[in-house]
Design a protein around this motif. Structure first.
Motif, PDB file in Angstrom:
ATOM      1  N   GLU A 161     -45.815  36.065  -8.173  1.00 13.02           N
ATOM      2  CA  GLU A 161     -46.823  35.486  -9.055  1.00 13.02           C
ATOM      3  C   GLU A 161     -46.274  34.684 -10.239  1.00 13.02           C
ATOM      4  OE1 GLU A 161     -49.030  39.037  -9.880  1.00 13.02           O
ATOM      5  OE2 GLU A 161     -49.916  39.050  -7.872  1.00 13.02           O
ATOM      6  N   SER A 162     -45.357  35.260 -11.030  1.00 10.19           N
ATOM      7  CA  SER A 162     -44.916  34.536 -12.230  1.00 10.19           C
ATOM      8  C   SER A 162     -43.574  35.044 -12.742  1.00 10.19           C
ATOM      9  CB  SER A 162     -45.963  34.680 -13.345  1.00 10.19           C
ATOM     10  OG  SER A 162     -46.033  36.024 -13.781  1.00 10.19           O
ATOM     11  N   THR A 163     -42.985  34.233 -13.626  1.00 12.04           N
ATOM     12  CA  THR A 163     -41.765  34.607 -14.337  1.00 12.04           C
ATOM     13  C   THR A 163     -41.833  33.983 -15.726  1.00 12.04           C
ATOM     14  OG1 THR A 163     -39.357  34.799 -14.173  1.00 12.04           O
ATOM     15  CG2 THR A 163     -40.318  32.665 -13.556  1.00 12.04           C
ATOM     16  N   THR A 164     -40.747  34.077 -16.477  1.00 13.80           N
ATOM     17  CA  THR A 164     -40.702  33.557 -17.840  1.00 13.80           C
ATOM     18  C   THR A 164     -39.555  32.559 -17.979  1.00 13.80           C
ATOM     19  OG1 THR A 164     -41.460  35.725 -18.584  1.00 13.80           O
ATOM     20  CG2 THR A 164     -40.638  34.248 -20.270  1.00 13.80           C
ATOM     21  N   THR A 165     -39.819  31.443 -18.655  1.00 16.20           N
ATOM     22  CA  THR A 165     -38.787  30.423 -18.883  1.00 16.20           C
ATOM     23  C   THR A 165     -37.891  30.854 -20.049  1.00 16.20           C
ATOM     24  OG1 THR A 165     -40.201  29.205 -20.408  1.00 16.20           O
ATOM     25  CG2 THR A 165     -40.333  28.592 -18.066  1.00 16.20           C
ATOM     26  N   VAL A 166     -36.801  30.110 -20.277  1.00 18.00           N
ATOM     27  CA  VAL A 166     -35.870  30.466 -21.353  1.00 18.00           C
ATOM     28  C   VAL A 166     -36.505  30.381 -22.742  1.00 18.00           C
ATOM     29  CG1 VAL A 166     -33.745  29.931 -20.095  1.00 18.00           C
ATOM     30  CG2 VAL A 166     -34.879  28.119 -21.399  1.00 18.00           C
TER      31      VAL A 166
ATOM     32  N   ILE B 204     -34.536  28.827 -16.372  1.00 19.58           N
ATOM     33  CA  ILE B 204     -34.861  30.230 -16.105  1.00 19.58           C
ATOM     34  C   ILE B 204     -33.525  30.943 -15.911  1.00 19.58           C
ATOM     35  CG2 ILE B 204     -36.085  31.886 -14.641  1.00 19.58           C
ATOM     36  CD1 ILE B 204     -37.791  29.486 -13.625  1.00 19.58           C
ATOM     37  N   ALA B 205     -33.266  31.953 -16.725  1.00 19.79           N
ATOM     38  CA  ALA B 205     -31.978  32.642 -16.681  1.00 19.79           C
ATOM     39  C   ALA B 205     -31.915  33.647 -15.530  1.00 19.79           C
ATOM     40  CB  ALA B 205     -31.736  33.357 -18.003  1.00 19.79           C
ATOM     41  N   ALA B 206     -30.717  33.813 -14.961  1.00 15.52           N
ATOM     42  CA  ALA B 206     -30.498  34.825 -13.925  1.00 15.52           C
ATOM     43  C   ALA B 206     -30.850  36.190 -14.502  1.00 15.52           C
ATOM     44  CB  ALA B 206     -29.044  34.802 -13.470  1.00 15.52           C
ATOM     45  N   GLY B 207     -31.458  37.041 -13.686  1.00 12.48           N
ATOM     46  CA  GLY B 207     -31.836  38.378 -14.127  1.00 12.48           C
ATOM     47  C   GLY B 207     -33.208  38.470 -14.776  1.00 12.48           C
ATOM     48  N   THR B 208     -33.872  37.316 -14.983  1.00 13.07           N
ATOM     49  CA  THR B 208     -35.202  37.312 -15.590  1.00 13.07           C
ATOM     50  C   THR B 208     -36.188  38.031 -14.671  1.00 13.07           C
ATOM     51  OG1 THR B 208     -34.755  35.212 -16.697  1.00 13.07           O
ATOM     52  CG2 THR B 208     -37.071  35.824 -16.452  1.00 13.07           C
ATOM     53  N   LEU B 209     -37.067  38.830 -15.251  1.00 10.49           N
ATOM     54  CA  LEU B 209     -38.086  39.565 -14.501  1.00 10.49           C
ATOM     55  C   LEU B 209     -39.067  38.604 -13.837  1.00 10.49           C
ATOM     56  CD1 LEU B 209     -39.509  42.356 -13.920  1.00 10.49           C
ATOM     57  CD2 LEU B 209     -40.866  41.876 -15.955  1.00 10.49           C
ATOM     58  N   VAL B 210     -39.405  38.887 -12.597  1.00 13.48           N
ATOM     59  CA  VAL B 210     -40.412  38.134 -11.841  1.00 13.48           C
ATOM     60  C   VAL B 210     -41.474  39.130 -11.415  1.00 13.48           C
ATOM     61  CG1 VAL B 210     -40.846  36.748  -9.768  1.00 13.48           C
ATOM     62  CG2 VAL B 210     -38.702  36.467 -11.020  1.00 13.48           C
ATOM     63  N   LYS B 211     -42.739  38.779 -11.646  1.00 17.78           N
ATOM     64  CA  LYS B 211     -43.837  39.677 -11.300  1.00 17.78           C
ATOM     65  C   LYS B 211     -44.449  39.282  -9.967  1.00 17.78           C
ATOM     66  CE  LYS B 211     -45.020  40.628 -16.087  1.00 17.78           C
ATOM     67  NZ  LYS B 211     -46.049  40.556 -17.116  1.00 17.78           N
TER      68      LYS B 211
END
Length: 166
Positions: free
Chosen positions: A99-104, A69-76
């Motif tokens: 709740e969630s985020t996105t992987t690389v 998971i990259a730094a700065g990735t949006l987290v909901k």
């Protein structure tokens, strides 16, 4: 000498087709801990239950030396509870849910964590004001709960996920 060349050349070709050590599948274990940051100030004065929130991943999340998971990735996230400060010195309350985020590789990853905050109660002040000023003392307000922008929150993955590293 020819034997050495025959072993090195296929190894180089294999590294080029698979992308070297960077390519492959990595499993993010359930319970992997990392830090997210709030992007905006959140206040019990303006928030209502169910409002969506955005956070960002503070630092790269790595598993076996690979960034998953990259730094700065949006987290909901969302507001799970919000109560404004009230009369008679009652402080506000605020609780949020991650709740969630996105992987690389673009997959959604469920997260868990929560953070709560309560505004200062002014109940003691209110009692003193009622004694001094009668019923007008009940007009004393407590403080609204606030979570400032940039507040760091520890979160955990809420599932095991296999991702592709490119």
């Amino acid at each position: 000498m020819i034997l050495v060349a025959q072993t090195i050349i296929p190894a180089i070709a294999l590294a080029q087709t698979t992308g070297g050590a960077q390519a492959g599948e990595v499993t993010i274990p359930d319970g992997t801990e990392f830090t997210v940051e709030t992007t905006d100030e959140i206040s019990s004065k303006t928030a209502t239950e169910g409002d969506p929130l955005s956070f960002k991943v503070a630092d790269d999340v790595k598993v076996n030396g690979q960034t998953v998971i990259a730094a700065g990735t949006l987290v909901k996230g969302s507001i799970s509870q919000a109560k404004k400060a009230g009369m008679m010195g009652k402080g506000g309350q605020l609780a949020i849910r991650i709740e969630s985020t996105t992987t690389v590789d673009g997959q959604k990853l469920k997260l868990r964590s929560s953070k709560g905050r309560e505004g200062d109660d002014k109940t003691g002040t209110t009692v003193a004001l009622v004694v001094l000023f009668g019923p007008l003392g009940f007009l004393k307000h407590g403080k609204n709960a606030k979570i400032k922008a940039g507040t760091k929150i520890q979160v955990f993955t809420d599932e095991e996920k296999k991702i592709q590293i490119k």
